[in-house]
Structure formats: C-alpha cells, structure tokens
Scaffold this active site. Structure first.
Site, PDB file in Angstrom:
ATOM      1  N   ILE A 178      63.109  22.293  86.513  1.00 40.50           N
ATOM      2  CA  ILE A 178      64.385  21.644  86.872  1.00 40.50           C
ATOM      3  C   ILE A 178      64.847  20.727  85.729  1.00 40.50           C
ATOM      4  O   ILE A 178      66.038  20.643  85.430  1.00 40.50           O
ATOM      5  CB  ILE A 178      64.250  20.850  88.190  1.00 40.50           C
ATOM      6  CG1 ILE A 178      63.631  21.728  89.285  1.00 40.50           C
ATOM      7  CG2 ILE A 178      65.619  20.329  88.647  1.00 40.50           C
ATOM      8  CD1 ILE A 178      63.302  21.002  90.581  1.00 40.50           C
ATOM      9  N   TYR A 230      50.200  14.503  96.864  1.00 44.08           N
ATOM     10  CA  TYR A 230      51.468  14.701  96.142  1.00 44.08           C
ATOM     11  C   TYR A 230      52.611  14.038  96.898  1.00 44.08           C
ATOM     12  O   TYR A 230      53.405  13.272  96.334  1.00 44.08           O
ATOM     13  CB  TYR A 230      51.724  16.209  95.986  1.00 44.08           C
ATOM     14  CG  TYR A 230      53.078  16.546  95.415  1.00 44.08           C
ATOM     15  CD1 TYR A 230      53.299  16.503  94.051  1.00 44.08           C
ATOM     16  CD2 TYR A 230      54.125  16.921  96.253  1.00 44.08           C
ATOM     17  CE1 TYR A 230      54.544  16.808  93.523  1.00 44.08           C
ATOM     18  CE2 TYR A 230      55.368  17.232  95.731  1.00 44.08           C
ATOM     19  CZ  TYR A 230      55.570  17.175  94.365  1.00 44.08           C
ATOM     20  OH  TYR A 230      56.807  17.479  93.848  1.00 44.08           O
TER      21      TYR A 230
END
Ligand code: UD2
Length: 332
Positions: free
Chosen positions: A16, A153
């Site tokens: 990204i 995470y």
C-alpha cells in the site's frame, strides 16, 4: 497547500505504501521513503529511484533513526507530513513473536511520533487494521464496534492508535488512522502462506495450481482495491480531512470466498481445481464495514469494483514472475 512539501512515507516500498508514493510523486511532492526492504521490494518504487524529487533511505524503524532523518532533511528540507506504513504485517508472525511485533509495530510507531512531536510535523497518517476488532463483532463493523484484538498484531495496531490520540492530546499532534479491511491489488506479495487470499488465488489460477478454500467458502470479506486505499490515505495525509479520527476503509460490499473464487477462475480462464479444507483456526466468518464515517470525513467512495480490480491485478501477476532481482537495475 504547498505542492512542494516534503513527505516521508515509512514502508514506502511495500504494497500500500508504494501506491501512496506513486500518488504523491504524480502530485509533485518531494518524497522520502524509509524502508528496510524486509517485505517491501525496490521494484515497487523503481519508477522513482532516479527522480530528483525522490529519496530512498534503507533503514529499519526498530533502530535509532537520527542519521536517517537528518539525511532526509539535508536532501529535501523539513519533513512536513508523515505516512507511516512500516510494520510487521503478518498476523501469524505476530503470534509467534509478540515481542518482535511490539518492537516493530508499537515501538517503531512511537519512534515516528517522537520525531513528529519534536520536529513540528503537520500531520501523521497511520496505517491501522480491521484486526483491532473483536472476532465476534456484529457485521457490518463500524468504528464504534468493540475493539478487542485476537492477535498481537491487532493489539499493537490498537495500542499505536492510543499513542496517536495521546500525542494529539498532550502535544497537539494531528493524525488520521485508517483501519483497512482486506486490501488487494498489484504488488501484494503472493509468496507466503499468510498472504492475502486474492494474491494467492490469482497466482494459483494463472499457473493452474489447485486452489484451496478453507471451510465451506460462504465466509465473507470486504475487499478494497489498493489505489482506492492510497487515495484515502493521500486525502487524509494532505488535508484536514479526518483530523484526529479513526476511520474504517473498505467498500461496504460483502463477498463470499466462493463468489471470489468463481470470478477469479473466470477472469483468468483457469481450470485450476478447487478443493476444500477445514476452516483455518481463528478465521472470522463475516467481515464488512460500514461506510458512514469514511464518506462523511473523507468523502471516500471506492471507484474500483472487485471485478475490475481483479482484472487489473491479474494483468500484473505474470509480470511479477519475470521482474528483475531487486536492485539489479535491469529493465523489466
Ligand atoms: C486477515 C489476516 C489473518 C487474521 C484476520 C483477522 C492476512 C493475510 N490475514 O485474515 O491472519 O488476522 O485478518 O481478521 O492479513 N482463504 C482461503 N484459502 C486460502 C487463503 C484464504 O479460503 O488459501 C480464506 C480464508 O479462510 C478467509 C478468507 O479467505 O476466510 C480471507 O483470508 P485472508 O487471509 O486473505 O484474510 P483474513 O481477513 O481472513
């Protein structure tokens, strides 16, 4: 807005991040990319490497970045805005190594925030994730849905959001955090077993290898195309849109893995066999976001529909196989 502003993109050689770099470079900004190439590729940014407004710095956000920042400032002047993508991005790796995940995803973010506060950076964008939500959150998930991560995470992404809020309250930092749903598109690495489902299925469809659907395939995800995501990032980063807000970024469209598989096989003209395996441990059944906040704060309307995005990604898959070795400088 000063179109010559100096912008730092951490993780700018990644999936990204590199699409965000493309938009910023096309818009005339001076861009420094900080990346350690652990999961990013120089090939993702090779189109800019020799550009006079582009500066690549090979550095790791878990280390002291004083020299790296100083070099960027010498090259392009004060860093005015920061898009922070650099992270350990694999959920399963975070489960195996929570301490490492804290060092990269939480301490790395704190390091960026410390720089921002001491150097009067105008705005920080932070790449967050739908992994902050509770697995049992009713769909569609909104930003008000309960955040209760099921992985280190997700915990570290959520904790980093709290750091952003804390810096905003204490030091007047301005930020936007975007919680991405399932992002797909060119440059998403299909190579590992924890890669996104679309990158895996496209590669398998193109090479005629079997496609494995976990569970019955009626589980759903919200797949958003990477250039739409990069546009949302750039809008938040460069303007006051979404100041000090946390915003989900998806499409609001819920797609089953069966439907996705069907479309991929059709678009690829592939005869890859499809087989089913038991559900992956910890997989959520349904995932889709509300769009209200993204529309209200960012005027976000994804432009690329799934089919069109798959088509564009498919066009990239064979090129990916023949790409030159990173740093070789050979033409693709
Ligand atoms: C993402 C994370 C995952 C977990 C979850 C939390 C990635 C790649 N995965 O998973 O680790 O944290 O978010 O919400 O970031 N599938 C198949 N066959 C395959 C691969 C996937 O059927 O070969 C299915 C999978 O069972 C799931 C869907 O495709 O239902 C999407 O899988 P994914 O790994 O792309 O993304 P997700 O949201 O499950």
């Amino acid at each position: 807005m000063n179109t010559k502003a100096h912008i730092l993109v951490t993780g700018g050689a990644g999936f990204i991040g590199s699409h965000t770099v493309d938009l910023l470079m096309h818009a005339g900004y001076r861009v420094s990319v900080l990346d350690n190439l652990s999961t990013g590729y120089l090939t993702n940014i090779e189109q800019w490497i020799d550009h006079p407004r582009f500066n690549f710095v090979d550095a790791d956000i878990t280390t002291d970045l004083t020299a790296a920042f100083a070099g960027m400032v010498r090259r392009f002047g004060r860093i005015e805005r920061i898009a922070h993508f650099a992270a350990q991005t694999a959920v399963p790796i975070s489960m195996d190594d929570p301490v490492g995940d804290i060092q990269t995803n939480l301490a790395g973010t704190a390091r960026i925030l410390e720089y921002a506060r001491h150097n009067k950076v105008a705005k920080v964008f932070f790449a967050s994730s739908s992994a902050v939500y509770d697995d049992d959150a009713p769909v569609p998930v909104s930003e008000e849905s309960r955040a209760r991560p099921t992985s280190p995470y997700g915990i570290d992404k959520l904790a980093a959001e709290f750091y952003l809020d804390y810096y905003a309250r204490l030091y007047g930092l301005t930020f936007t955090a975007l919680r991405f749903m399932n992002v797909f598109g060119p440059r998403q690495d299909p190579k590992s077993w924890y890669s996104g489902v679309i990158s895996i299925f496209l590669e398998r469809a193109v090479t005629g290898q079997p496609i494995t659907i976990f569970d019955d395939g009626n589980q759903t995800r919200d797949f958003v195309y990477v250039t739409d995501v990069a546009e949302a990032v750039v809008r938040a980063l460069l303007s006051d849109a979404g100041n000090n807000a946390i915003i989900n970024i998806g499409t609001g469209v819920e797609v089953t893995i069966n439907a996705l598989t069907h479309t991929i096989l059709e678009l690829a003209g592939s005869a890859s066999p499809v087989r089913h395996e038991p559900a992956r441990a910890g997989d959520i059944r349904r995932s889709v976001t509300t769009m209200d906040r993204a529309v209200a704060l960012l005027n976000f309307n994804p432009r690329v529909e799934l089919r069109e995005g798959l088509h564009a990604t498919l066009a990239w898959v064979p090129q990916e196989k023949t790409k030159p070795v990173a740093g070789s400088g050979a033409a693709a």
